[in-house]
Motif scaffolding. Structure first.
Motif, PDB file in Angstrom:
ATOM      1  N   SER A   7      91.381  83.217  41.728  1.00 19.14           N
ATOM      2  CA  SER A   7      90.810  83.547  40.418  1.00 19.14           C
ATOM      3  C   SER A   7      90.790  85.040  40.169  1.00 19.14           C
ATOM      4  O   SER A   7      91.094  85.505  39.069  1.00 19.14           O
ATOM      5  CB  SER A   7      89.380  83.004  40.311  1.00 19.14           C
ATOM      6  OG  SER A   7      89.398  81.597  40.237  1.00 19.14           O
ATOM      7  N   THR A  11      93.250  86.813  37.445  1.00 17.94           N
ATOM      8  CA  THR A  11      92.694  87.529  36.291  1.00 17.94           C
ATOM      9  C   THR A  11      93.310  88.915  36.165  1.00 17.94           C
ATOM     10  O   THR A  11      93.647  89.356  35.058  1.00 17.94           O
ATOM     11  CB  THR A  11      91.164  87.626  36.445  1.00 17.94           C
ATOM     12  OG1 THR A  11      90.641  86.298  36.562  1.00 17.94           O
ATOM     13  CG2 THR A  11      90.535  88.295  35.226  1.00 17.94           C
ATOM     14  N   ARG A  12      93.510  89.564  37.306  1.00 18.40           N
ATOM     15  CA  ARG A  12      94.153  90.884  37.291  1.00 18.40           C
ATOM     16  C   ARG A  12      95.600  90.766  36.816  1.00 18.40           C
ATOM     17  O   ARG A  12      96.104  91.624  36.084  1.00 18.40           O
ATOM     18  CB  ARG A  12      94.094  91.503  38.685  1.00 18.40           C
ATOM     19  CG  ARG A  12      92.700  92.061  39.024  1.00 18.40           C
ATOM     20  CD  ARG A  12      92.463  92.208  40.513  1.00 18.40           C
ATOM     21  NE  ARG A  12      93.352  93.160  41.146  1.00 18.40           N
ATOM     22  CZ  ARG A  12      93.353  93.433  42.464  1.00 18.40           C
ATOM     23  NH1 ARG A  12      92.477  92.829  43.248  1.00 18.40           N
ATOM     24  NH2 ARG A  12      94.192  94.289  42.963  1.00 18.40           N
ATOM     25  N   LEU A  15      95.541  90.293  33.090  1.00 26.62           N
ATOM     26  CA  LEU A  15      95.240  91.592  32.465  1.00 26.62           C
ATOM     27  C   LEU A  15      96.502  92.444  32.383  1.00 26.62           C
ATOM     28  O   LEU A  15      96.792  93.069  31.354  1.00 26.62           O
ATOM     29  CB  LEU A  15      94.173  92.331  33.288  1.00 26.62           C
ATOM     30  CG  LEU A  15      93.913  93.799  32.895  1.00 26.62           C
ATOM     31  CD1 LEU A  15      93.400  93.914  31.474  1.00 26.62           C
ATOM     32  CD2 LEU A  15      92.928  94.455  33.866  1.00 26.62           C
ATOM     33  N   GLN A  35      99.355  96.073  40.800  1.00 24.84           N
ATOM     34  CA  GLN A  35      98.046  95.614  41.276  1.00 24.84           C
ATOM     35  C   GLN A  35      97.979  95.558  42.794  1.00 24.84           C
ATOM     36  O   GLN A  35      96.940  95.177  43.345  1.00 24.84           O
ATOM     37  CB  GLN A  35      97.724  94.232  40.677  1.00 24.84           C
ATOM     38  CG  GLN A  35      97.432  94.255  39.173  1.00 24.84           C
ATOM     39  CD  GLN A  35      96.028  94.762  38.871  1.00 24.84           C
ATOM     40  OE1 GLN A  35      95.140  94.758  39.722  1.00 24.84           O
ATOM     41  NE2 GLN A  35      95.818  95.213  37.634  1.00 24.84           N
ATOM     42  N   ILE A 130      88.306  91.947  28.540  1.00 24.68           N
ATOM     43  CA  ILE A 130      88.644  92.628  29.793  1.00 24.68           C
ATOM     44  C   ILE A 130      89.610  93.776  29.516  1.00 24.68           C
ATOM     45  O   ILE A 130      89.480  94.873  30.069  1.00 24.68           O
ATOM     46  CB  ILE A 130      89.245  91.627  30.802  1.00 24.68           C
ATOM     47  CG1 ILE A 130      88.263  90.471  31.040  1.00 24.68           C
ATOM     48  CG2 ILE A 130      89.562  92.321  32.127  1.00 24.68           C
ATOM     49  CD1 ILE A 130      88.789  89.387  31.953  1.00 24.68           C
TER      50      ILE A 130
ATOM     51  N   LYS B 101      90.012  98.724  44.436  1.00 30.50           N
ATOM     52  CA  LYS B 101      90.147  98.935  42.992  1.00 30.50           C
ATOM     53  C   LYS B 101      88.790  99.056  42.288  1.00 30.50           C
ATOM     54  O   LYS B 101      88.730  99.097  41.048  1.00 30.50           O
ATOM     55  CB  LYS B 101      90.924  97.764  42.395  1.00 30.50           C
ATOM     56  CG  LYS B 101      92.351  97.646  42.904  1.00 30.50           C
ATOM     57  CD  LYS B 101      93.327  97.708  41.751  1.00 30.50           C
ATOM     58  CE  LYS B 101      94.728  98.082  42.218  1.00 30.50           C
ATOM     59  NZ  LYS B 101      95.593  98.411  41.084  1.00 30.50           N
ATOM     60  N   ALA B 106      88.252  96.386  35.682  1.00 27.76           N
ATOM     61  CA  ALA B 106      87.621  95.936  34.442  1.00 27.76           C
ATOM     62  C   ALA B 106      87.042  94.531  34.595  1.00 27.76           C
ATOM     63  O   ALA B 106      86.005  94.208  34.022  1.00 27.76           O
ATOM     64  CB  ALA B 106      88.631  95.950  33.311  1.00 27.76           C
ATOM     65  N   SER B 107      87.705  93.693  35.406  1.00 24.02           N
ATOM     66  CA  SER B 107      87.240  92.316  35.590  1.00 24.02           C
ATOM     67  C   SER B 107      85.840  92.286  36.191  1.00 24.02           C
ATOM     68  O   SER B 107      85.001  91.470  35.813  1.00 24.02           O
ATOM     69  CB  SER B 107      88.178  91.538  36.508  1.00 24.02           C
ATOM     70  OG  SER B 107      89.499  91.985  36.444  1.00 24.02           O
ATOM     71  N   TYR B 110      82.757  91.716  34.199  1.00 20.99           N
ATOM     72  CA  TYR B 110      82.527  90.365  33.690  1.00 20.99           C
ATOM     73  C   TYR B 110      82.132  89.399  34.791  1.00 20.99           C
ATOM     74  O   TYR B 110      81.304  88.521  34.574  1.00 20.99           O
ATOM     75  CB  TYR B 110      83.750  89.908  32.899  1.00 20.99           C
ATOM     76  CG  TYR B 110      83.905  90.754  31.651  1.00 20.99           C
ATOM     77  CD1 TYR B 110      83.083  90.544  30.556  1.00 20.99           C
ATOM     78  CD2 TYR B 110      84.797  91.817  31.607  1.00 20.99           C
ATOM     79  CE1 TYR B 110      83.169  91.337  29.437  1.00 20.99           C
ATOM     80  CE2 TYR B 110      84.900  92.623  30.487  1.00 20.99           C
ATOM     81  CZ  TYR B 110      84.076  92.380  29.406  1.00 20.99           C
ATOM     82  OH  TYR B 110      84.148  93.181  28.300  1.00 20.99           O
ATOM     83  N   TRP B 111      82.688  89.590  35.989  1.00 23.86           N
ATOM     84  CA  TRP B 111      82.234  88.770  37.120  1.00 23.86           C
ATOM     85  C   TRP B 111      80.738  89.040  37.367  1.00 23.86           C
ATOM     86  O   TRP B 111      79.974  88.127  37.659  1.00 23.86           O
ATOM     87  CB  TRP B 111      83.018  89.077  38.399  1.00 23.86           C
ATOM     88  CG  TRP B 111      84.498  88.802  38.333  1.00 23.86           C
ATOM     89  CD1 TRP B 111      85.490  89.610  38.775  1.00 23.86           C
ATOM     90  CD2 TRP B 111      85.164  87.631  37.816  1.00 23.86           C
ATOM     91  NE1 TRP B 111      86.720  89.034  38.562  1.00 23.86           N
ATOM     92  CE2 TRP B 111      86.554  87.813  37.975  1.00 23.86           C
ATOM     93  CE3 TRP B 111      84.711  86.437  37.234  1.00 23.86           C
ATOM     94  CZ2 TRP B 111      87.498  86.868  37.576  1.00 23.86           C
ATOM     95  CZ3 TRP B 111      85.655  85.493  36.833  1.00 23.86           C
ATOM     96  CH2 TRP B 111      87.023  85.706  36.996  1.00 23.86           C
TER      97      TRP B 111
END
Lengths: 141, 141
Positions: A7, A11-12, A15, A35, A130, B101, B106-107, B110-111
DNA sequence: TCAATATACTACTATTTTAATAGTATTATA
DNA sequence: TATAATACTATTAAAATAGTAGTATATTGA
């Protein structure tokens, strides 16, 4: 109750695709580089995202991936649901047969309440949120 | 994002003690019988609950366990926190060093937001709530 | 004091899940 | 048809989960 790397990495990944939403398809290897994630692992993750209708793939040379819809149309609940397999924190929500005590279980109602809150949170957050957070963070540097 | 059996069994265990809150200490083997759970497994779980100050133990013959405080004073967050080890769905909340990171992520925001909502839900539910739900379910039969 | 009965502690184990890695197949383009 | 991308399938190492087992310790009452 830990979020899996699937997850988090997924998500990264999304993004990264959102950052290039207006441009053409992006190579997975470039996403991995940006990433710093394993190519082979992400290539499994991204197929789940494709199956869930979150990303689109273009095969062959000059192929790549792009978002299947606008960042504001992709909810975190879709990403996490696709990558965790389910959004349920207990099995009996989907399968009442999973627990013998189902009909008499008082705890279940509260686990479900918490589960609903988690789902609601995940539905309220979109990839656009995000993305904007990411841009705000980068401007600050 | 699954709740472990430790949390689920532990909550059922605490409910069983709440049902006998006014009476004296309860034998663990009786709790196991009532909830049909493994004695050896529950005896590990209940020690975590004791360490967390949720239950009290009386050793020796005529010993047993009882709640360390009133059902309305025990939050689900305490039980789950003690049995999951943490309430955090991602490691970087407690350890920013857990992820390279961190500062640019940015995630993460929200997490954390989702994590806060989960904690809030767990804090709003007490053992008394579950107890009353249990009694309501039993009256219906 | 001692037998009985309870919790406490420690070690071990089987199973499942997670987090990958590896290799091959397929597809599309120039 | 060579190249370069995704797609698929199998395997694997490590960690977490869900227990089991055995022994130690504490308390009580006869």
């Amino acid at each position: 109750m830990k979020l899996s790397t699937r997850s988090r990495y997924g998500t990264r990944l999304v993004l990264e695709l959102a950052l290039k939403f207006e441009s053409g398809p992006v190579f997975l290897k470039d996403i991995c580089k940006a990433q710093n994630l394993s190519f082979k692992y992400l290539s499994q993750i991204i197929i789940l995202l494709k199956t869930a209708g979150i990303v689109k793939a273009m095969r062959g040379a000059y192929g790549g991936y792009c978002l299947a819809k606008k960042p504001e149309e992709i909810k975190l609940s879709e990403i996490v649901g696709a990558l965790e397999g389910t959004l349920n924190i207990i099995d009996c929500i989907k399968n009442p047969e999973a627990c013998k005590k189902y009909s008499n279980c008082a705890s279940r109602f509260y686990w479900e309440e918490i589960n609903n809150n988690i789902c609601k949170s995940l539905e309220e957050i979109t990839v656009k949120n995000i993305l904007e957070k990411h841009r705000a963070l980068n401007l600050l540097q």
